[in-house]
Write an enzyme that holds these catalytic residues in place. Structure first.
Site, short mmCIF file in Angstrom:
data_model
loop_
_atom_site.label_atom_id
_atom_site.label_comp_id
_atom_site.label_asym_id
_atom_site.label_seq_id
_atom_site.Cartn_x
_atom_site.Cartn_y
_atom_site.Cartn_z
N GLN A 86 7.05 67.88 1.86
CA GLN A 86 6.04 68.44 0.94
C GLN A 86 6.01 67.67 -0.38
O GLN A 86 5.76 68.24 -1.44
CB GLN A 86 6.29 69.93 0.70
CG GLN A 86 5.91 70.82 1.86
CD GLN A 86 4.41 70.77 2.17
OE1 GLN A 86 3.59 70.45 1.31
NE2 GLN A 86 4.05 71.07 3.41
N SER A 87 6.28 66.37 -0.32
CA SER A 87 6.34 65.56 -1.55
C SER A 87 4.99 65.47 -2.26
O SER A 87 3.98 65.02 -1.68
CB SER A 87 6.82 64.15 -1.19
OG SER A 87 6.58 63.27 -2.25
N ASN A 88 4.99 65.86 -3.53
CA ASN A 88 3.79 65.70 -4.36
C ASN A 88 3.58 64.23 -4.70
O ASN A 88 2.46 63.75 -4.82
CB ASN A 88 3.95 66.50 -5.66
CG ASN A 88 4.23 67.96 -5.38
OD1 ASN A 88 3.36 68.66 -4.90
ND2 ASN A 88 5.44 68.41 -5.65
#
Ligand SMILES: Cc1ncc(COP(=O)(O)O)c(C=O)c1O
Length: 343
Positions: A86-88
């Site tokens: 879920q890396s921004n």
């Protein structure tokens, strides 16, 4: 504090650094009067770096303005970076690459999710090619993807995890200058800026920017995933210091910062990276209900929970003015709906 002569010379060098415009800047600073009232606390302001725009916005776009410019100046036609599922940072890199006409390869930890949710969904929508590996093998995997691309005749540019190096940190030097100008323009004095810190580039840039600009407020990084139980805390500090040291050398001001300028609070690690606990849940809901503002589950929810706790324990005094830096991870809320809707 006033600008030093060295600070002024470095700011001139800084303004000449290559940069592509990706983010919508300046982002606004807004009053959080109802949150402040709910906490019977100090004056609270928010810097809306969730509103940087491209691909859903967030703090990484500021770093990517310098990293993409560097990639283009080195003749790259594709970028590679890595992060959590879920890396921004990965989502914003995919958006920055699309906008700049570069192809994008992302190395994500774990196995592809069955359902495309949150950032993992947007990565795909933004046209990135995804690769998967174990968390501790991400750097090796980026290198092997780069080698494959070179063998196919491409020119890849590897962006470190979180965009945190001396080039990327310049984005947060710029952010601190922007904040200082906005505050001075309004005649507002901020005693402290609170923000999430993880790969360290945001904090490195803020600390260096504060020194160059003569900003006096405290800069408190809330550690999201580095803690005394995992590593020696000074090791994370040293990582941040190394970024600052290289960035300040590049600006001709090698000794402008010291380790003492880096302040990290390690008390809010909860049950680990990406695990939403009561601290984050309460903070996210309180902000949503009082201000209509969405903060994210992994970074800003934790940093906000820490700020609320510090206010309640009066470690942040009622007479202070606090600026919360919203670094933009509300898109990840979609991947956490079951955790967050728990009563
Ligand atoms: C929303 C958000 N806030 C804060 C951070 C931390 O910034 P840095 O990695 O520069 O320490 C990140 C990093 O991934 C992030 O995604």
């Amino acid at each position: 504090m006033q600008h030093t002569k060295q600070g002024l010379e470095s700011l001139t060098i800084f303004e000449q650094l290559p940069r592509v415009e990706l983010a919508v800047l300046p982002t606004p600073i807004q009053e959080l009067a109802r949150l402040s009232e709910a906490l019977a606390g100090p004056r609270i302001l928010v810097k809306r770096d969730d509103l940087t725009g491209l691909g859903g916005g967030g703090n990484k776009l500021r770093k990517l303005e310098y990293l993409v410019a560097d990639a283009i100046s080195k003749g790259a036609n594709c970028v590679i970076t890595a992060g959590a599922m879920q890396s921004n940072h990965c989502r914003q890199t995919a958006a920055a690459a699309a906008k700049s006409g570069l192809t994008c390869h992302l190395v994500l930890s774990g196995n592809a999710l069955d359902k495309p949710t949150g950032n993992f969904y947007f990565d795909q929508l933004l046209g990135a090619t995804l690769h998967f590996t174990e968390r501790h093998l991400r750097n090796e995997k980026m290198e092997s993807v780069a080698e494959e691309l070179r063998a196919q005749g491409h020119s890849p540019y590897v962006i470190p995890i979180g965009g945190s190096n001396a080039v990327g940190a310049m984005g947060y030097v710029r952010a601190l200058i922007e904040i200082d100008k906005q505050l001075k323009g309004d005649g507002t004095i901020v005693d402290r800026i609170i923000f999430s810190t993880s790969s360290g580039g945001t904090q490195a840039g803020l600390v260096l920017g504060a020194k160059l600009r003569g900003f006096d407020g405290q800069l408190t990084g809330i550690s999201i995933d580095h803690g005394p139980d995992e590593t020696d805390p000074s090791k994370f500090k040293a990582t941040i210091y190394d970024i600052i040291a290289e960035a300040s050398r590049n600006l001709g001001a090698p000794d402008i910062c010291s380790m003492n300028d880096i302040s990290i609070d390690y008390d809010y690690l909860g049950e680990g990276y990406g695990i939403v606990g009561e601290l984050e849940r309460e903070a996210i809901k309180l902000m949503a209900k009082t201000e209509g503002l969405l903060v994210g589950p992994v970074y800003t929810g934790r940093a906000l929970g820490a700020m609320i706790d510090l206010i309640r324990r009066q470690a942040i005094g009622k007479n202070e003015t606090v600026l919360f830096l919203h670094t933009g991870d509300d898109i990840a809320l979609h991947a956490y709906n079951e955790d967050l809707l728990k009563p």
